[in-house]
Structures are given as structure tokens and as C-alpha cells.
Enzyme design. Sequence first.
Site, PDB file in Angstrom:
ATOM      1  N   ASP A 122      -1.541  14.648  32.898  1.00  0.00           N
ATOM      2  CA  ASP A 122      -0.447  15.232  33.660  1.00  0.00           C
ATOM      3  C   ASP A 122      -0.855  16.389  34.557  1.00  0.00           C
ATOM      4  O   ASP A 122      -0.039  17.239  34.889  1.00  0.00           O
ATOM      5  CB  ASP A 122       0.630  15.718  32.685  1.00  0.00           C
ATOM      6  CG  ASP A 122       0.038  16.580  31.574  1.00  0.00           C
ATOM      7  OD1 ASP A 122      -1.048  17.154  31.785  1.00  0.00           O
ATOM      8  OD2 ASP A 122       0.666  16.679  30.501  1.00  0.00           O
ATOM      9  N   GLU A 144      -3.142   8.206  28.599  1.00  0.00           N
ATOM     10  CA  GLU A 144      -2.265   9.196  27.971  1.00  0.00           C
ATOM     11  C   GLU A 144      -0.926   9.243  28.706  1.00  0.00           C
ATOM     12  O   GLU A 144      -0.430  10.296  29.105  1.00  0.00           O
ATOM     13  CB  GLU A 144      -2.898  10.598  27.907  1.00  0.00           C
ATOM     14  CG  GLU A 144      -2.278  11.461  26.818  1.00  0.00           C
ATOM     15  CD  GLU A 144      -2.783  12.894  26.790  1.00  0.00           C
ATOM     16  OE1 GLU A 144      -2.724  13.594  27.812  1.00  0.00           O
ATOM     17  OE2 GLU A 144      -3.236  13.327  25.718  1.00  0.00           O
ATOM     18  N   GLU A 158       3.409  19.987  34.551  1.00  0.00           N
ATOM     19  CA  GLU A 158       2.906  18.788  33.876  1.00  0.00           C
ATOM     20  C   GLU A 158       3.983  17.723  33.664  1.00  0.00           C
ATOM     21  O   GLU A 158       3.733  16.524  33.832  1.00  0.00           O
ATOM     22  CB  GLU A 158       2.254  19.160  32.541  1.00  0.00           C
ATOM     23  CG  GLU A 158       0.915  19.884  32.683  1.00  0.00           C
ATOM     24  CD  GLU A 158       1.035  21.376  32.941  1.00  0.00           C
ATOM     25  OE1 GLU A 158       2.175  21.885  33.068  1.00  0.00           O
ATOM     26  OE2 GLU A 158      -0.008  22.046  33.041  1.00  0.00           O
ATOM     27  N   HIS A 235      -2.375  29.867  27.587  1.00  0.00           N
ATOM     28  CA  HIS A 235      -2.626  29.922  29.030  1.00  0.00           C
ATOM     29  C   HIS A 235      -1.584  29.200  29.863  1.00  0.00           C
ATOM     30  O   HIS A 235      -1.618  29.261  31.078  1.00  0.00           O
ATOM     31  CB  HIS A 235      -3.992  29.298  29.345  1.00  0.00           C
ATOM     32  CG  HIS A 235      -3.995  27.797  29.252  1.00  0.00           C
ATOM     33  ND1 HIS A 235      -3.686  27.000  30.316  1.00  0.00           N
ATOM     34  CD2 HIS A 235      -4.225  26.972  28.223  1.00  0.00           C
ATOM     35  CE1 HIS A 235      -3.751  25.731  29.931  1.00  0.00           C
ATOM     36  NE2 HIS A 235      -4.068  25.688  28.677  1.00  0.00           N
ATOM     37  N   ARG A 237       1.270  27.861  32.151  1.00  0.00           N
ATOM     38  CA  ARG A 237       2.017  28.532  33.218  1.00  0.00           C
ATOM     39  C   ARG A 237       3.389  29.006  32.748  1.00  0.00           C
ATOM     40  O   ARG A 237       3.817  30.115  33.043  1.00  0.00           O
ATOM     41  CB  ARG A 237       2.162  27.519  34.369  1.00  0.00           C
ATOM     42  CG  ARG A 237       2.636  28.042  35.680  1.00  0.00           C
ATOM     43  CD  ARG A 237       2.552  26.928  36.716  1.00  0.00           C
ATOM     44  NE  ARG A 237       1.211  26.788  37.232  1.00  0.00           N
ATOM     45  CZ  ARG A 237       0.784  27.290  38.388  1.00  0.00           C
ATOM     46  NH1 ARG A 237       1.614  27.980  39.145  1.00  0.00           N
ATOM     47  NH2 ARG A 237      -0.438  27.117  38.797  1.00  0.00           N
ATOM     48  N   HIS A 267      -8.645  31.832  28.905  1.00  0.00           N
ATOM     49  CA  HIS A 267      -8.662  30.964  30.081  1.00  0.00           C
ATOM     50  C   HIS A 267      -9.099  31.808  31.279  1.00  0.00           C
ATOM     51  O   HIS A 267      -8.751  32.989  31.351  1.00  0.00           O
ATOM     52  CB  HIS A 267      -7.242  30.426  30.301  1.00  0.00           C
ATOM     53  CG  HIS A 267      -7.200  29.173  31.093  1.00  0.00           C
ATOM     54  ND1 HIS A 267      -7.041  29.173  32.456  1.00  0.00           N
ATOM     55  CD2 HIS A 267      -7.292  27.880  30.722  1.00  0.00           C
ATOM     56  CE1 HIS A 267      -7.032  27.926  32.887  1.00  0.00           C
ATOM     57  NE2 HIS A 267      -7.187  27.117  31.862  1.00  0.00           N
TER      58      HIS A 267
HETATM   59  N1  UDP Z   1     -11.124  24.091  24.465  1.00  0.00           N
HETATM   60  C1  UDP Z   1     -12.472  24.377  24.710  1.00  0.00           C
HETATM   61  N2  UDP Z   1     -12.875  25.676  24.714  1.00  0.00           N
HETATM   62  C2  UDP Z   1     -12.022  26.709  24.517  1.00  0.00           C
HETATM   63  C3  UDP Z   1     -10.647  26.417  24.279  1.00  0.00           C
HETATM   64  C4  UDP Z   1     -10.242  25.100  24.284  1.00  0.00           C
HETATM   65  O1  UDP Z   1     -13.278  23.465  24.912  1.00  0.00           O
HETATM   66  O2  UDP Z   1     -12.459  27.853  24.544  1.00  0.00           O
HETATM   67  C5  UDP Z   1     -10.691  22.687  24.490  1.00  0.00           C
HETATM   68  C6  UDP Z   1      -9.802  22.243  23.366  1.00  0.00           C
HETATM   69  O3  UDP Z   1     -10.554  21.772  22.264  1.00  0.00           O
HETATM   70  C7  UDP Z   1      -8.977  21.142  23.975  1.00  0.00           C
HETATM   71  C8  UDP Z   1      -8.898  21.549  25.421  1.00  0.00           C
HETATM   72  O4  UDP Z   1      -9.897  22.521  25.631  1.00  0.00           O
HETATM   73  O5  UDP Z   1      -9.645  19.898  23.925  1.00  0.00           O
HETATM   74  C9  UDP Z   1      -7.529  22.106  25.702  1.00  0.00           C
HETATM   75  O6  UDP Z   1      -7.502  22.588  26.969  1.00  0.00           O
HETATM   76  P1  UDP Z   1      -6.302  23.436  27.528  1.00  0.00           P
HETATM   77  O7  UDP Z   1      -5.677  24.213  26.431  1.00  0.00           O
HETATM   78  O8  UDP Z   1      -6.889  24.160  28.688  1.00  0.00           O
HETATM   79  O9  UDP Z   1      -5.319  22.381  28.138  1.00  0.00           O
HETATM   80  P2  UDP Z   1      -4.141  21.489  27.559  1.00  0.00           P
HETATM   81  O10 UDP Z   1      -4.631  20.767  26.362  1.00  0.00           O
HETATM   82  O11 UDP Z   1      -3.007  22.405  27.265  1.00  0.00           O
HETATM   83  O12 UDP Z   1      -3.822  20.566  28.674  1.00  0.00           O
END
Ligand code: UDP
Length: 435
Positions: A122, A144, A158, A235, A237, A267
Site C-alpha cells: 500500500d 498483500e 496507505e 513512524h 504519518r 525512522h
Molecule cells: N524493521 C527493520 N529495522 C528497524 C525497524 C523495523 O528492519 O529498525 C523492519 C521490521 O521488521 C518490518 C519492517 O521494517 O519488517 C516494518 O517497516 P515499517 O514499520 O517502516 O513499515 P510498515 O510495516 O508499517 O509498513
Amino acid sequence: MVQGLPATPIFDPVNSLKPIFVVGTRPEAIKIFPVVHAMRAHHRFDPIVITSGQHPDMCADVLRMAGVEPDFALTLDRKTGSLNELLVEIMRQLDGVFTELIEAYNPAGYLPRIPGVFVHGDTSTAFAAAVTAAMLEIPVVHVEAGLRTYDLHGPFPEELNRQLIARTALLSIAPTMPSEANLIRESISSEQIFVSGNTGIDALLWAVQQPVSYSDPRVSELMNRGATIIAVTAHRRENWTHLTGICEAVERIAAAKPEVQFILPMHPNPRVRSVIEERLSANPQVILTEPLEYIEFAHVLQTAKIALTDSGGIQEEAPSLDTPVLVMREQTERPEGVLAGTLKLVGTDPDRIVTATLRLLDDPDEYARMAQANNPYGDGRASQRITEALQYVLSGEDPPQAFGPGFSRSFVLANTGVDYNTLDSQPPQGRDQEH
Ligand code: UDP
């Protein structure tokens, strides 16, 4: 069988097929690399990977770690940082790359080698890539698909992105049955949906088996000492205005539990960092780090007692590692985890975050209930299923188990808009040169 559709072949029978993958952010890279690995291991597929430049560093780090070298890496010209600027810039550049690839591999009159463009989830990258491909009449495969809150502002953008991508997709790959049901409710035919499990679990199970070395010595020390760790990420928005409250909750939990240590990878977004750094950098129980490499983070999540997060991906990952997750959002598009008992929605109000965390720390029965629930998101075989599914759609052989009950290969092919009866199966001269 749909009228006029030949049995086989419908794609170039001689040369490898080249599904295109577009990724732009860390979570996309994490969830797509296992699919790229699985396709590479299959004799028919030679995927093309394009990075959009949305989060260039974090995306490149994940791909490098996974041994995936992008075939094209876009560099975006961003001045204002607005979402529209991002979309327009990605679409403008992808239009050029897709056009070049289509001319090279799907020349008019011949059986094609590019079966479609794969987008994930997304993000703005996924939306821009899906629309650009659709406008060039390249089939879109949405991995997904079907996650929903039905609140266009939460998460933003998203929810909007994924609803819009759903309209472009020829093939929707839903991670779970409830996601499939959302798509069917939106009048997407069950004939073009299949259920694979979440590819993020494939990535995670791979990552926790890799050897780890920590880039931050403070993290290394905590992990080796066997400290009680709470992993925190925030992180999104829609949470930017709630970051102060989230930091307050961390401070209050730290004060109530001096033995607990927090690892909070920040982030890179400056708006997020400035609030967190100002509020928490002096707290001796909190380690603020740069984003951890995925393998490092997977090990931290495995060792952590609790994850406090607004991340989507972590909600799916942590239950596979028996780590309870308190979700700092007002709603989630991942109700399966809440129902299974591995996730609890606590919102962004500090009182609720503190109460829920202390309860988990103090009540072993409550903790065990959350930690031992089964992960509803996947079994680590989603990427393999997706690869088998693509092979089945293209060849008609060996349908994989996980298709939704209505899935129909003929329906999908009939909706590509290609008249396979008029195409020549001999590859034209010189087509095998690499891009
Ligand atoms: N993650 C990572 N390093 C970090 C924090 C998170 O590799 O320091 C990974 C986490 O395991 C997950 C992904 O990043 O797979 C999540 O990313 P994010 O929270 O940015 O995005 P969302 O999942 O909310 O789309």
C-alpha cells in the site's frame, strides 16, 4: 475454458519469463525479496527488480542484505516532499522504464516474456507502479492485497493506495482469507484472487536463521546480557501528532520498571526523529538507534519481551516469534492477529499504552495468552506458493493448493486483454539481449 483462449503456450515457451518487481520502501523490500528468491530458484523465471527511490537507503540496505541487485534504480527529483510530487515523479520515470522493457521483451505480435508488474501492499511506490503499468496495459499483480480499515485517513495514505491498487490488479494475492473476503465484498471476482500467506513471514524466518552482528554496541550489550527489552517503533504519518504521547508512555513505563530497557530504532523521517530525540535521548533506559538492519531487528524482536509499535509489518512478524504486540493505533487492518490474541490495539493515549504494558509485564497468565497464540499470517511458504501460482497461470500445470475456492486461470488470462491466438510463438531475433 474461456472461448478463444489457447491451452498452451500463452507466453514465450523458449526464453525465461521476466516478471517485474517494483519496490520503494523498507517494508516492501522485506516482503518482496523472498518472492524474488523463490522466482529465481524456478527455472522459468528471471525477475527484473526496479527500486523507485522512495526510501532509497533503507530499501537498498534490505536488498543488499538479501543478495538482490536491482536492475534499475530510479533517483527521484524531490523538492517539496509532497505525496503528489512523489507519485508524479515515480510514474514519470517508471513509464520510461516499463516502455523500454515492453519493447525489449513483449514486442508486438510475439508471445510475451513479461507476464506482469508485481507491486506490494500500500505504499506510494506500489500505487504509482500499479497505475503506470495499468495505463500501459501491463497486467498488475498485487501482493498483500485486501487489507482494509475502510478509514481513508487511517492509515494515510496507505488505505487509499491499497483500495486504488485493487482496481488496477489483474491478479490479487491476498495474505489471508479475511483479506480475500474484503476484496470479494468490493466486487473483485473470486476468480482472480488467491490466498498465499504473508511473504513477510518468509522473510522473518529466513532472517532469524542468519548470523547477526549488531552495528550499535549498546544494542549488542543488551542482547548479550539477556536484559528485559521492549522494542518500540513509531513512524506512521497519522501518528505524527501523537508522538509526544507515545514518548510520555515510554518514560512512564521506564519509571515504573527500572529493570526494563527500551530499544527504539528511529525512522529517518526528520519530523519523527526530532520529537523522539528531544523527549527520550537523555533517558538511560532508552536506546535510540538508527534503523537497525533487518536481520538485527528480527533478532531484537525475537528477544524482546514486548513490541510496542504502530508498524504494519511488525504486527505480522512478532507473533511468529512469540512476542506480544501492543499496537499504538486506533484501528488495524490486521484483525486476524487481534482475534488470535497476539495483538492488542492500545491506541496512542499514554494512559492506555502504560496500563496495557504494565499488565503484560506483571501478569504471567495474560502474557502467556498473548505470546502463545498461533500466528495467523503465514507459515513461511507464501513466496513459494506465489511462484507456483504464477507458473500455473502461465502454463496451466500443477495448480497450487492455496487458491481461493473461486480462482480461475481462464478468467485471469481472458482479462489480460491480449489475444493470444494472433501471436507468434517464435522469439524474434535479438530479443534475448539483456536490458
Ligand atoms: N524493521 C527493520 N529495522 C528497524 C525497524 C523495523 O528492519 O529498525 C523492519 C521490521 O521488521 C518490518 C519492517 O521494517 O519488517 C516494518 O517497516 P515499517 O514499520 O517502516 O513499515 P510498515 O510495516 O508499517 O509498513
